[in-house]
Design a protein around this motif. Structure first.
Motif, PDB file in Angstrom:
ATOM      1  N   PHE A  55      56.222  49.952  28.713  1.00 16.14           N
ATOM      2  CA  PHE A  55      55.983  51.398  28.565  1.00 16.14           C
ATOM      3  C   PHE A  55      56.701  52.221  29.652  1.00 16.14           C
ATOM      4  O   PHE A  55      56.534  53.431  29.710  1.00 16.14           O
ATOM      5  N   GLY A  56      57.443  51.534  30.514  1.00 13.76           N
ATOM      6  CA  GLY A  56      58.209  52.238  31.543  1.00 13.76           C
ATOM      7  C   GLY A  56      57.331  52.990  32.530  1.00 13.76           C
ATOM      8  O   GLY A  56      57.607  54.132  32.890  1.00 13.76           O
ATOM      9  N   VAL A  57      56.232  52.350  32.936  1.00 20.55           N
ATOM     10  CA  VAL A  57      55.319  52.998  33.889  1.00 20.55           C
ATOM     11  C   VAL A  57      55.062  52.052  35.061  1.00 20.55           C
ATOM     12  O   VAL A  57      55.449  50.882  35.036  1.00 20.55           O
ATOM     13  N   ASP A  58      54.405  52.594  36.071  1.00 20.89           N
ATOM     14  CA  ASP A  58      53.989  51.750  37.193  1.00 20.89           C
ATOM     15  C   ASP A  58      52.479  51.953  37.298  1.00 20.89           C
ATOM     16  O   ASP A  58      51.992  52.592  38.214  1.00 20.89           O
ATOM     17  N   PHE A  59      51.768  51.479  36.286  1.00 23.31           N
ATOM     18  CA  PHE A  59      50.365  51.861  36.149  1.00 23.31           C
ATOM     19  C   PHE A  59      49.390  50.785  36.635  1.00 23.31           C
ATOM     20  O   PHE A  59      48.457  51.083  37.364  1.00 23.31           O
ATOM     21  N   PHE A  60      49.607  49.543  36.213  1.00 20.68           N
ATOM     22  CA  PHE A  60      48.669  48.483  36.602  1.00 20.68           C
ATOM     23  C   PHE A  60      49.183  47.730  37.827  1.00 20.68           C
ATOM     24  O   PHE A  60      50.241  47.101  37.759  1.00 20.68           O
ATOM     25  N   PRO A  61      48.458  47.781  38.952  1.00 21.12           N
ATOM     26  CA  PRO A  61      48.902  47.018  40.122  1.00 21.12           C
ATOM     27  C   PRO A  61      48.652  45.519  39.903  1.00 21.12           C
ATOM     28  O   PRO A  61      47.681  45.156  39.242  1.00 21.12           O
ATOM     29  N   PRO A  62      49.542  44.656  40.427  1.00 21.38           N
ATOM     30  CA  PRO A  62      49.331  43.217  40.223  1.00 21.38           C
ATOM     31  C   PRO A  62      48.203  42.690  41.113  1.00 21.38           C
ATOM     32  O   PRO A  62      48.277  42.814  42.331  1.00 21.38           O
ATOM     33  N   PRO A  63      47.149  42.131  40.510  1.00 23.07           N
ATOM     34  CA  PRO A  63      46.058  41.614  41.326  1.00 23.07           C
ATOM     35  C   PRO A  63      46.400  40.263  41.939  1.00 23.07           C
ATOM     36  O   PRO A  63      47.224  39.522  41.413  1.00 23.07           O
ATOM     37  N   GLU A  64      45.756  39.996  43.044  1.00 23.99           N
ATOM     38  CA  GLU A  64      46.024  38.755  43.781  1.00 23.99           C
ATOM     39  C   GLU A  64      44.771  37.876  43.752  1.00 23.99           C
ATOM     40  O   GLU A  64      43.671  38.390  43.992  1.00 23.99           O
ATOM     41  N   ALA A  65      44.951  36.583  43.482  1.00 23.39           N
ATOM     42  CA  ALA A  65      43.795  35.668  43.535  1.00 23.39           C
ATOM     43  C   ALA A  65      43.435  35.423  44.990  1.00 23.39           C
ATOM     44  O   ALA A  65      44.318  35.323  45.842  1.00 23.39           O
ATOM     45  N   MET A  66      42.139  35.365  45.284  1.00 24.47           N
ATOM     46  CA  MET A  66      41.688  34.955  46.631  1.00 24.47           C
ATOM     47  C   MET A  66      40.923  33.665  46.431  1.00 24.47           C
ATOM     48  O   MET A  66      39.872  33.654  45.788  1.00 24.47           O
ATOM     49  N   ILE A  67      41.474  32.577  46.954  1.00 25.21           N
ATOM     50  CA  ILE A  67      40.786  31.290  46.830  1.00 25.21           C
ATOM     51  C   ILE A  67      40.462  30.832  48.241  1.00 25.21           C
ATOM     52  O   ILE A  67      41.354  30.692  49.076  1.00 25.21           O
ATOM     53  N   PHE A  68      39.190  30.686  48.508  1.00 25.44           N
ATOM     54  CA  PHE A  68      38.761  30.411  49.878  1.00 25.44           C
ATOM     55  C   PHE A  68      38.818  28.926  50.167  1.00 25.44           C
ATOM     56  O   PHE A  68      38.752  28.105  49.254  1.00 25.44           O
ATOM     57  N   GLY A  69      38.918  28.589  51.422  1.00 22.28           N
ATOM     58  CA  GLY A  69      38.936  27.179  51.815  1.00 22.28           C
ATOM     59  C   GLY A  69      37.586  26.548  51.518  1.00 22.28           C
ATOM     60  O   GLY A  69      36.690  27.193  50.981  1.00 22.28           O
ATOM     61  N   GLY A  70      37.452  25.300  51.818  1.00 22.54           N
ATOM     62  CA  GLY A  70      36.179  24.603  51.579  1.00 22.54           C
ATOM     63  C   GLY A  70      36.099  24.128  50.146  1.00 22.54           C
ATOM     64  O   GLY A  70      37.079  23.634  49.587  1.00 22.54           O
ATOM     65  N   ALA A  71      34.926  24.312  49.529  1.00 25.09           N
ATOM     66  CA  ALA A  71      34.708  23.753  48.199  1.00 25.09           C
ATOM     67  C   ALA A  71      35.198  24.701  47.122  1.00 25.09           C
ATOM     68  O   ALA A  71      34.419  25.353  46.443  1.00 25.09           O
ATOM     69  N   THR A  72      36.521  24.784  46.960  1.00 20.82           N
ATOM     70  CA  THR A  72      37.062  25.677  45.939  1.00 20.82           C
ATOM     71  C   THR A  72      36.938  25.030  44.570  1.00 20.82           C
ATOM     72  O   THR A  72      37.082  25.677  43.562  1.00 20.82           O
ATOM     73  N   ARG A  73      36.711  23.720  44.578  1.00 17.80           N
ATOM     74  CA  ARG A  73      36.551  22.983  43.329  1.00 17.80           C
ATOM     75  C   ARG A  73      35.473  21.934  43.540  1.00 17.80           C
ATOM     76  O   ARG A  73      35.747  20.831  44.012  1.00 17.80           O
ATOM     77  N   VAL A  74      34.240  22.316  43.242  1.00 17.06           N
ATOM     78  CA  VAL A  74      33.112  21.395  43.390  1.00 17.06           C
ATOM     79  C   VAL A  74      33.078  20.532  42.135  1.00 17.06           C
ATOM     80  O   VAL A  74      33.094  21.058  41.020  1.00 17.06           O
ATOM     81  N   MET A  75      33.065  19.209  42.301  1.00 21.51           N
ATOM     82  CA  MET A  75      33.135  18.322  41.153  1.00 21.51           C
ATOM     83  C   MET A  75      31.745  17.855  40.723  1.00 21.51           C
ATOM     84  O   MET A  75      30.767  17.972  41.472  1.00 21.51           O
ATOM     85  N   SER A  76      31.676  17.317  39.503  1.00 16.11           N
ATOM     86  CA  SER A  76      30.424  16.792  38.952  1.00 16.11           C
ATOM     87  C   SER A  76      29.884  15.688  39.867  1.00 16.11           C
ATOM     88  O   SER A  76      30.641  14.913  40.443  1.00 16.11           O
ATOM     89  N   LEU A  77      28.556  15.611  39.975  1.00 12.71           N
ATOM     90  CA  LEU A  77      27.948  14.572  40.820  1.00 12.71           C
ATOM     91  C   LEU A  77      28.010  13.204  40.145  1.00 12.71           C
ATOM     92  O   LEU A  77      27.775  12.181  40.773  1.00 12.71           O
ATOM     93  N   ARG A  78      28.315  13.186  38.841  1.00 11.63           N
ATOM     94  CA  ARG A  78      28.350  11.917  38.100  1.00 11.63           C
ATOM     95  C   ARG A  78      29.765  11.424  37.861  1.00 11.63           C
ATOM     96  O   ARG A  78      29.975  10.251  37.606  1.00 11.63           O
ATOM     97  N   ASP A  79      30.749  12.352  37.896  1.00 10.57           N
ATOM     98  CA  ASP A  79      32.119  11.980  37.537  1.00 10.57           C
ATOM     99  C   ASP A  79      33.061  12.978  38.207  1.00 10.57           C
ATOM    100  O   ASP A  79      33.208  14.108  37.742  1.00 10.57           O
TER     101      ASP A  79
END
Ligand code: TYM
Length: 343
Positions: free
Chosen positions: A167-191
């Motif tokens: 559309f030739g605009v500068d309307f939506f700013p690009p969002p940035e993911a914030m992924i913190f250290g530590g348990a960013t991916r907690v896994m299943s206790l069984r698998d």
């Protein structure tokens, strides 16, 4: 201004994975100079079947978990997605911007649809475009999420950029993911090849924020591990994480170590320093005590809040009003850019 948007599906109870990967960080960010918007994404939840009689209570339960974890509805905007129609309206525009090829690359659809893709809902396929609408509707600049959402945040940037370009605009700013250290991916206790998830059929695979002390202790005691003692801090790499080859050999063991470190706000190396040479017979009771201690207060506050559902509904109604105040002008401007005649 730096603005945060993040969401959580009310598709079941809230897990320790949601808490460590997201909610805990959401609460902290309120005091770090961000304007925060947190949403119970019920439109996303119904992309797979939700029992109507349960959905409203699940939405209240997730809201209670956020508030009990320290998210202050007077400081942050806390609401449910279906109360702000602009989410669905902007999602439609984005459905028309996004390309099928981009959607075909989305890992979550493949994972959730499983082998029988033909039977998945169209909503599940379009899910990431709605997620892009959630964030871009507020011109949010940052999206705090767990590791599993990274691909969706990248897609949001692509959709926003393509809209701007088309559309030739500068309307939506690009969002940035914030992924913190530590348990960013907690896994299943069984698998440990699967993430801890509210939709896993086995309740023993996860710790729910509503679990009492006995349930937490039982689940940790029964968690899958191995008979080896824990190694020392030398298995930690320069990035603060366990070296990949060491991790790959004992994923269940290091999942528990990471949960411990994140709950205790301590580096993994520090925790391994303390437990080096000890087996899970010693480590598991220590982890259970820590989890019960940290989650107990949140648990009690959640129960107190859930005793008064009308108060939770007031919080959500108030949040929805604030959300509409931000979203509606941005949707109106989007409609103008697209060329829709004023309603
Ligand atoms: P959902 O409901 O699956 O999870 C909510 C948040 O919890 C994080 N999370 C985890 N983090 C670490 N380990 C885990 N095992 C774990 N399980 C869940 C997720 O990364 C997420 O941050 N699509 C999103 C909801 C959403 C959204 C948005 C997020 C809709 N619109 C806009 C951000 C911005 C989801 O299904 O989250």
């Amino acid at each position: 201004m730096k603005r945060i948007f993040s969401g959580i599906q009310p598709s079941g109870g809230v897990t320790l994975g949601n808490y460590l990967g997201a909610i805990r960080n959401w609460a902290r960010l309120q005091h770090e100079g961000f304007h925060c918007i947190y949403c119970m994404v019920d439109l996303h939840a119904v992309t797979v079947w939700q029992e109507p009689a349960l959905l409203a209570d699940q939405t209240r339960q997730v809201t209670a978990a956020l508030v009990a974890s320290g998210i202050d509805p007077k400081v942050s905007v806390v609401f449910h997605q279906s109360a702000v129609p602009a989410h669905a309206q902007l999602a439609w525009i984005f459905n028309c911007v996004v390309r099928l090829g981009w959607m075909n690359r989305m890992a979550q659809f493949k994972e959730k649809a499983g082998k029988d893709r033909e039977k998945a809902s169209l909503g599940l396929y379009a899910y990431p475009a709605l997620q892009a609408a959630d964030v871009l509707l507020y011109h949010a600049t940052h999206v705090p999420v767990g590791e599993d959402q990274k691909q969706h945040v990248e897609l949001m940037r692509d959709i926003g950029n393509k809209f701007n370009h088309d559309f030739g605009v500068d309307f939506f700013p690009p969002p940035e993911a914030m992924i913190f250290g530590g348990a960013t991916r907690v896994m299943s206790l069984r698998d440990a090849t699967k993430k801890m998830s509210k939709s896993d059929p086995s309740d023993m695979s996860r710790i729910n924020m509503t679990d009492d002390a006995d349930a937490i202790a039982l689940k940790i005691r029964k968690a899958k591990t191995d008979p080896e003692p824990l190694p020392g801090p030398d298995v930690v790499g320069p990035d603060g994480g366990v070296k990949p080859d060491v991790e790959a050999a004992r994923p269940e063991a290091f999942n528990l170590v990471r949960i411990f470190a994140t709950l205790a706000d301590r580096p993994v190396a520090d925790v391994l320093g303390e437990f080096e040479g000890q087996g899970f017979g010693r480590f598991k009771p220590a982890l259970a005590d820590l989890a019960i201690d940290k989650l107990g207060a949140i648990n009690a506050e959640m129960r107190r809040l859930l005793d008064d559902p009308a108060e939770i509904d007031r919080v959500l109604a108030d949040g929805a009003e604030k959300a509409r105040g931000i979203a509606d002008p941005i949707l109106a401007e989007t409609y103008r850019i697209v060329g829709f005649l004023k309603a």
